[in-house]
Design a protein around this motif. Sequence first.
Motif: not given
Length: 233
Positions: A164-185
């Motif tokens: 993964v490109h270093h500017k993705a910071f390891g993809g940590g924000e995908l966890r943020t997206v998933k958790d918030n999406r599931n909490d909303l859903a």
Amino acid sequence: MVDVISRFEERVVEIDSYYNVLDLLTDPRVDIVKRYQRYSKVVSLDNEALKILKSTCFLLLYNLIESTIRDSFSNLYDKINTEPGKHDDYNEQFQRLWLDQHFKIADPYSSNQNTYKNIVSEIIDKIISESPLSLDSNKLPISGNLDARRIRKLFSDHNIKLKVHHKAFGGGELRTVKDNRNDLAHGSISFTDCGQQYTIGQLQNIKKRTIIYLRSTLRYLRKFSDNRGYAAI
């Protein structure tokens, strides 16, 4: 993969358009003017509505994550399924995936010995008859729970390299997206409570890093597909 990447970029444009509107609506330097026949007046937006609009970003981004991963692996499976090759033409990793998918048909809690005998018999018949290897993208474990960790495992299960490109910071924000999406859903948090936790700048960073991460997955999966990384050596 060309069509998959094209659809991805179209979705990115849609999300960018939404963010641009949201950025305007939350910019204190921007006035919204309501025009009447003889006069105009500046109107203010409901602050609660703006919070809802911000929280909606997580629904859009998660949709992008899941659709991108599903489309890309479905495309890979479609390519494999349309090839005339038999089981021995594919590497051990993909033979194992095919085998696992067949056994997923059986419910471990209710299936009896005959069920497993029938499955094994069907598998043996397909191998002996040299039937083409066929994978079902509907059995990919990606529904509702995709983050960087699960995506890495999905790539690992298919023996696909992913850097993964270093500017993705390891993809940590995908966890943020998933958790918030599931909490909303699931109704665990309201849209207003979710939206008030993030500034536009934070949401922009989450979007940027998510898109960079997904572009990396597309790049490596395309390379794997083009090089027929699933084929037996």
